[in-house]
Design an enzyme around this catalytic site. Structure first.
Site, PDB file in Angstrom:
ATOM      1  N   HIS A  46     -76.235   3.109 -19.386  1.00 29.37           N
ATOM      2  CA  HIS A  46     -75.321   1.964 -19.479  1.00 29.37           C
ATOM      3  C   HIS A  46     -74.280   1.981 -18.360  1.00 29.37           C
ATOM      4  CE1 HIS A  46     -73.195  -1.290 -21.476  1.00 29.37           C
ATOM      5  NE2 HIS A  46     -72.075  -0.573 -21.489  1.00 29.37           N
ATOM      6  N   ASP A  96     -64.744   4.693 -25.543  1.00 27.72           N
ATOM      7  CA  ASP A  96     -65.069   3.386 -24.934  1.00 27.72           C
ATOM      8  C   ASP A  96     -63.810   2.823 -24.286  1.00 27.72           C
ATOM      9  OD1 ASP A  96     -66.215   0.967 -24.284  1.00 27.72           O
ATOM     10  OD2 ASP A  96     -67.101   0.626 -26.261  1.00 27.72           O
TER      11      ASP A  96
HETATM   12  C1  LIG Z   1     -71.241  -7.343 -19.764  1.00 27.52           C
HETATM   13  C2  LIG Z   1     -70.486  -6.299 -19.913  1.00 27.52           C
HETATM   14  C3  LIG Z   1     -70.598  -5.254 -20.947  1.00 27.52           C
HETATM   15  C4  LIG Z   1     -71.045  -5.323 -22.248  1.00 27.52           C
HETATM   16  C5  LIG Z   1     -71.582  -6.536 -22.989  1.00 27.52           C
HETATM   17  C6  LIG Z   1     -70.907  -4.015 -22.807  1.00 27.52           C
HETATM   18  C7  LIG Z   1     -71.227  -3.668 -24.113  1.00 27.52           C
HETATM   19  C8  LIG Z   1     -71.060  -2.411 -24.669  1.00 27.52           C
HETATM   20  N1  LIG Z   1     -70.617  -1.261 -24.049  1.00 27.52           N
HETATM   21  C9  LIG Z   1     -70.580  -0.223 -24.925  1.00 27.52           C
HETATM   22  C10 LIG Z   1     -70.184   1.107 -24.669  1.00 27.52           C
HETATM   23  C11 LIG Z   1     -69.710   1.597 -23.456  1.00 27.52           C
HETATM   24  N2  LIG Z   1     -69.535   0.890 -22.303  1.00 27.52           N
HETATM   25  C12 LIG Z   1     -69.055   1.721 -21.317  1.00 27.52           C
HETATM   26  C13 LIG Z   1     -68.762   1.365 -20.029  1.00 27.52           C
HETATM   27  C14 LIG Z   1     -68.863   0.090 -19.494  1.00 27.52           C
HETATM   28  N3  LIG Z   1     -69.352  -1.038 -20.104  1.00 27.52           N
HETATM   29  C15 LIG Z   1     -69.249  -2.115 -19.281  1.00 27.52           C
HETATM   30  C16 LIG Z   1     -69.646  -3.436 -19.516  1.00 27.52           C
HETATM   31  C17 LIG Z   1     -70.184  -3.891 -20.724  1.00 27.52           C
HETATM   32  N4  LIG Z   1     -70.384  -3.217 -21.861  1.00 27.52           N
HETATM   33  C18 LIG Z   1     -68.647  -1.651 -18.075  1.00 27.52           C
HETATM   34  C19 LIG Z   1     -68.333  -2.510 -16.875  1.00 27.52           C
HETATM   35  C20 LIG Z   1     -68.428  -0.295 -18.209  1.00 27.52           C
HETATM   36  C21 LIG Z   1     -67.817   0.647 -17.170  1.00 27.52           C
HETATM   37  C22 LIG Z   1     -68.875   1.146 -16.255  1.00 27.52           C
HETATM   38  C23 LIG Z   1     -68.312   2.062 -15.201  1.00 27.52           C
HETATM   39  O1  LIG Z   1     -67.765   1.570 -14.227  1.00 27.52           O
HETATM   40  O2  LIG Z   1     -68.384   3.297 -15.368  1.00 27.52           O
HETATM   41  C24 LIG Z   1     -68.924   3.036 -21.872  1.00 27.52           C
HETATM   42  C25 LIG Z   1     -68.467   4.284 -21.134  1.00 27.52           C
HETATM   43  C26 LIG Z   1     -66.988   4.494 -21.181  1.00 27.52           C
HETATM   44  C27 LIG Z   1     -66.175   3.447 -20.464  1.00 27.52           C
HETATM   45  O3  LIG Z   1     -66.052   3.474 -19.248  1.00 27.52           O
HETATM   46  O4  LIG Z   1     -65.666   2.583 -21.157  1.00 27.52           O
HETATM   47  C28 LIG Z   1     -69.323   2.955 -23.198  1.00 27.52           C
HETATM   48  C29 LIG Z   1     -69.345   4.074 -24.200  1.00 27.52           C
HETATM   49  C30 LIG Z   1     -71.015  -0.731 -26.163  1.00 27.52           C
HETATM   50  C31 LIG Z   1     -71.120   0.098 -27.428  1.00 27.52           C
HETATM   51  C32 LIG Z   1     -71.310  -2.073 -26.006  1.00 27.52           C
HETATM   52  C33 LIG Z   1     -71.751  -3.070 -26.988  1.00 27.52           C
HETATM   53  C34 LIG Z   1     -71.599  -2.998 -28.264  1.00 27.52           C
HETATM   54 FE   LIG Z   2     -70.149  -1.109 -22.053  1.00 25.72          FE
END
Ligand SMILES: C=CC1=C(C)c2cc3[nH]c(cc4nc(cc5[nH]c(cc1n2)c(C)c5CCC(=O)O)C(CCC(=O)O)=C4C)c(C)c3C=C
Ligand SMILES: [Fe+2]
Length: 449
Positions: free
Chosen positions: A357, A264
């Site tokens: 996601h 993440d």
């Molecule tokens: C409003 C924004 C976001 C929330 C709330 C959110 C919760 C959340 N995310 C994960 C796990 C992962 N998120 C990943 C990517 C990712 N997430 C957000 C935004 C929110 N996440 C963004 C902008 C992105 C990047 C998207 C991109 O441009 O590719 C990933 C993939 C790895 C990474 O890029 O970090 C994971 C895994 C959880 C578990 C969670 C709530 C508990």
């Molecule tokens: Fe996320």
């Protein structure tokens, strides 16, 4: 003999801090390079990573010698020997700077998020005095110095361990201190989302503090001192404790994992990106008191881990759009390969599913909206039904929440496959001012401007 030498080395480390100082005060953080803050740390200390490791190596060698000496001359000889800390304890992230520390640097292994409400009758002057006390203490602790009058002993023997303390103001702070006219438009309340099940007592707050350190005693020490210094002026409204992987736990530096097991943080904006500063920090316009600051959206997001763990690996990977083992996107390549949202598989399906996601959250799907995610995991035991009370203390940093968190969460709320496994339980939005120079305090431009 090896064990004896190790023990002697530890005694020596414990005895190294001089009066008014905690151990390992002046070394630069080995984390700093990862997050592009090396210049900040290097300018401050002028000490290279090589020197840091050299010092630790020398300490190890000295420990071996001291181990022998202990056998010959007793424990006193060991205590008096010069000593140095290992890398984790000695790492320092300076408190002072253009931006507050604790934003652009990688999240530490231990975190406390805590919100305070001003006590009845506490006015702008009292708030200013509190921020002055807090800033002075945070600067001392971050430099590895023991604040005067602190007899708690909680972090004795430990170095600063990459401690950062970051201060922010909630919307209600401005009304309570007669500063409503200076409240930024960006502090408008966040909209309601369908996935919200918010506990208002664990949300919002007049003041917000984020503490991070790679040692749990160092982090708690900072929390305890700030809470004691608030007495009479502000009371704790809520507190949440989080964690990440400890530095050095993996064979090489890797992106951290959350409690669902995914890497993440991969596609976070990087300090080396040309648009990093404009996405994360408020620009310096017309003497804005928020110049160099950022807006923090804080969400306590519980993970429905029992349901999640029932999914097959293939389903879990489809929900995110990345491989669990190494974080590579399902469109191919390695963790750092750019995601191809257009790729079609041989069977005609999208390689990254329509509700994955990373598709729904990507800047490409949100007119460029982006934020810096800097989270801590949390685990607060088990609920009555046996399910873990665990998840993510999601902290998102951006120059403007209306161009970061808000549009992305709106989209996730409607079409994210992951949202079935999440509950947003608490929420806060805070204006986090820019950093301050030595002798100044965080928020001074607001409180005295
Ligand atoms: C409003 C924004 C976001 C929330 C709330 C959110 C919760 C959340 N995310 C994960 C796990 C992962 N998120 C990943 C990517 C990712 N997430 C957000 C935004 C929110 N996440 C963004 C902008 C992105 C990047 C998207 C991109 O441009 O590719 C990933 C993939 C790895 C990474 O890029 O970090 C994971 C895994 C959880 C578990 C969670 C709530 C508990
Ligand atoms: Fe996320």
């Amino acid at each position: 003999m090896a064990e004896q030498a190790k023990q002697a080395g530890q005694t020596k480390l414990a005895g190294q801090a001089g009066p008014g100082k905690q151990a390992g005060q002046a070394e630069k953080s080995p984390r700093a390079g990862q997050a592009g803050e090396s210049t900040r740390a290097e300018q401050h200390h002028g000490i290279s990573r090589r020197r840091l490791l050299g010092t630790a190596g020398a300490a190890g060698a000295a420990g071996l010698v001291a181990g022998g000496a202990a056998g010959a001359f007793g424990a006193e000889a060991v205590r008096d020997a010069p000593a140095a800390l290992a890398g984790v304890g000695s790492a320092t992230l300076p408190f002072h700077g253009t931006h507050q520390a604790g934003i652009a640097e990688p999240a530490q292994a231990h975190g406390h998020l805590v919100a305070f409400d001003l006590a009845p009758g506490a006015d702008r002057k009292a708030a200013a005095a509190l921020l002055r006390r807090w800033s002075a203490t945070a600067a001392e602790l971050a430099a590895g110095e023991a604040p005067k009058g602190d007899d708690t002993g909680i972090a004795l023997d430990a170095g600063p361990s990459s401690l950062t303390v970051t201060f922010g103001f909630g919307r209600s702070f401005f009304d309570r201190t007669g500063l409503t006219a200076k409240r930024p438009a960006a502090l408008e309340p966040l909209p309601d989302f369908t996935a919200d099940a918010l506990d208002r007592k664990r949300s919002d707050g007049d003041l917000w503090v984020q503490i991070g350190a790679d040692d749990s005693l160092v982090a708690f020490h900072a929390l305890r001192l700030l809470q004691k210094q608030a007495a009479g002026t502000a009371r704790v409204r809520w507190q949440m404790n989080g964690f990440n992987r400890s530095p050095g736990a993996t064979a090489r530096p890797l992106t951290g994992r959350n409690l669902m097991g995914q890497m993440d943080g991969t596609n976070n904006p990087k300090p080396s990106d040309p648009d990093f500063a404009s996405r994360v920090f408020v620009p310096d316009r017309d003497g804005d008191w928020m110049a160099g600051g950022s807006y923090a959206v804080v969400r306590r997001i519980r993970m429905l881990l029992d349901s999640w763990d029932h999914l097959s690996l293939e389903r879990q990977e489809k929900v995110i759009g990345r491989r669990k083992s190494d974080g590579a996107p399902l469109s191919g390549g390695t963790e750092t390969t750019p995601v191809d949202l257009t790729k079609i598989e041989k069977d005609g399906s999208l390689a990254i599913a329509g509700d994955a996601h990373i598709r729904v959250a990507a800047p490409e799907s949100n007119r460029g909206a982006a934020m810096l995610r800097r989270a801590f995991s949390y685990h607060d035991g088990f609920l009555d039904d046996g399910a873990p009370d665990a998840g993510l203390l999601f902290v998102a940093w951006q120059a403007d929440p209306l161009k970061g968190f808000v549009p992305v969460q709106r989209k996730l709320d409607r079409g994210d496959g992951l949202s079935r496994f999440l509950r947003h339980e608490a929420s806060g939005l805070y204006a986090v001012p820019g950093g301050c120079a030595p002798g100044e305090y965080v928020g001074q431009r607001l409180l005295e401007g």
